[in-house]
Design an enzyme around this catalytic site. Sequence first.
Site, PDB file in Angstrom:
ATOM      1  CD  GLU A   1      -9.157   2.981  -4.995  1.00  0.00           C
ATOM      2  OE1 GLU A   1      -8.719   4.068  -4.524  1.00  0.00           O
ATOM      3  OE2 GLU A   1      -9.677   2.096  -4.291  1.00  0.00           O
TER       4      GLU A   1
ATOM      5  CD  GLU B   1      -6.267   2.567  -1.242  1.00  0.00           C
ATOM      6  OE1 GLU B   1      -6.725   3.023  -0.168  1.00  0.00           O
ATOM      7  OE2 GLU B   1      -6.188   3.227  -2.285  1.00  0.00           O
TER       8      GLU B   1
END
Length: 584
Positions: A264, A159
């Site tokens: 995710e 991320e």
Amino acid sequence: MKKILALIISCSIIMSFLPMSVYGAINSQDMVKKMGIGMNLGNTFDAPTEGSWSKAAQEYYFDDFKQAGFKHVRIPIRWDQHTLANSPYTVDSNFLNRIETVIDWSLSRGFVTVINSHHDTWLMDNYSQNIGRFEKIWEQIAQRFKGKSENLVFEILNEPHGNITDSQINDMNKRILNIIRKTNPTRNVIIGAGYWNSYNSLSQLEIPNDPNLIATFHYYDPYSFTHQWQGTWGTKNDMDAIAMVFNHVKKWSDKNNIPVYLGEYGVMGHSDRTSAVKWFDFVSDQAISHGFSCGAWDNGVFGSVDNDMAFYNRDTRQFDKEILNAILTTGTTYDWTPPTETNPDPPRTPATPAYGEQLIEDFEGAMQWAAYSGVDATASCKISSGKSNNGLEITYAGSSNGYWGVVDNEHRNQDWEKWQKISFDIKSSNTNEVRLLIAEQSKIEGEDGEHWTYVIKPSTSWTTIEIPFSSFTKRMDYQPPAQDGSETFDLYKVGSLHFMYSNSNSGTLNIDNIKLIGLPEEQIGGKIGDVNEDGNIDAIDFALLKKYLLDSSISINKVNADINLDGDINAIDFAKLKMMLLGD
């Protein structure tokens, strides 16, 4: 039979430890198929210290994951606290030993095992200063685990967000990949794009020339449901919106010939229960049906207002059976018929340029603007004093995760293709950045299409700002699921106009005199289009421009031939000149 089965199991365990050179590497497409559906060992090694956020890793977890039916385990790891701050940036050997122990627990049970750099925000805060340290960390990771089997997969950085730019992310991926390849020439490596591994940012991801790469994205939409417990989820439109996103990612994957890992996805425990089960079911099914592998997020935390996002209890060794079944079983909680495929917009003849300007909003009539906000941010708008007579006054108070905005409800579903720029007068109580956002129309009723933005840093005194439409960029922190994914700003289908932002700043804005700007009026019939400079715009100019496009050595007036004033002379100018001559 039992002896044969025991022999097969023993062989598979032994092979999971063998280095890749012993029995060959697996290509990235096959690896994604092999990974299937897995889960994250979250809040464990990505915490500042193991055990500070959730229960420390135990070997029996992997027995339970295996029995449940998962095919891979992702182990997020924060390296910062375990690495020297200064050169030679040595990673603590005890920490590496601990990581290797847990990796071996996973590999010995036949799991594809993903390790990464997670929550290492120090790199994102100052990339140019810290990339050297990050390179040394990955050099040690690659060296330490080079002998592990093909089932160990490296993910470069979880991320990316904050200060790190798209170009820096691409530079990082290339640098770290080169380091990994020195000791792990064929190991599969996962790379991702910015804005928290957003699917919207995949278009900005440069893919190195390497056959063993997997792209990743994360999915937590709609965020208001998955993280803020607002409302329910599960309507036909809700499902269509997710399907459109996954279709968008699949098209990108096919175009770039790189398989995809949904690293995710998850829902906080306080969200509506029925909706959460259905959401897990639908997202997992969409991932697999699109050919992606996927790893559900589990952090081992139950009952916390801020962090409850778990379906496996590490103490009782019990799974939430409803969630587990939703993740691993196809279509058990919903009925859904995919929407009919819509054809892309047909090719369009460029619009004839407009000249002069058109005032579209001076705020002298009835109030047509509305405010919106979310996640602890607030906004309001009213008619107040403008630069000339009335104007729009916007009062906003942001929040760290919130957003606010105002939208023009009068000028929806417009065709602005013939215009070159938009202008307005603006004054602010401070110099906080603000976005001017134009949303395209969508083919789904009630949804936005692609978002295009321009960042403004207003003055505290009245200023007129002119923005060429060519200066707008696609919004990267969010895109509506119903975007068309064309990657082009389609001005012929403007849906709505907004002033907005997503940060914690507060202040007051005043807006007045919003205009659309065309070509300068002095160019009407005088210069633009007069390719041969004879004072006329006629078929001779059309023929001469056609010759020039075939042979650029031909002499023409290039200023007059640039019909759309974009700095280039090409087929668009040729088409626009034709329309001028036809009077369209």
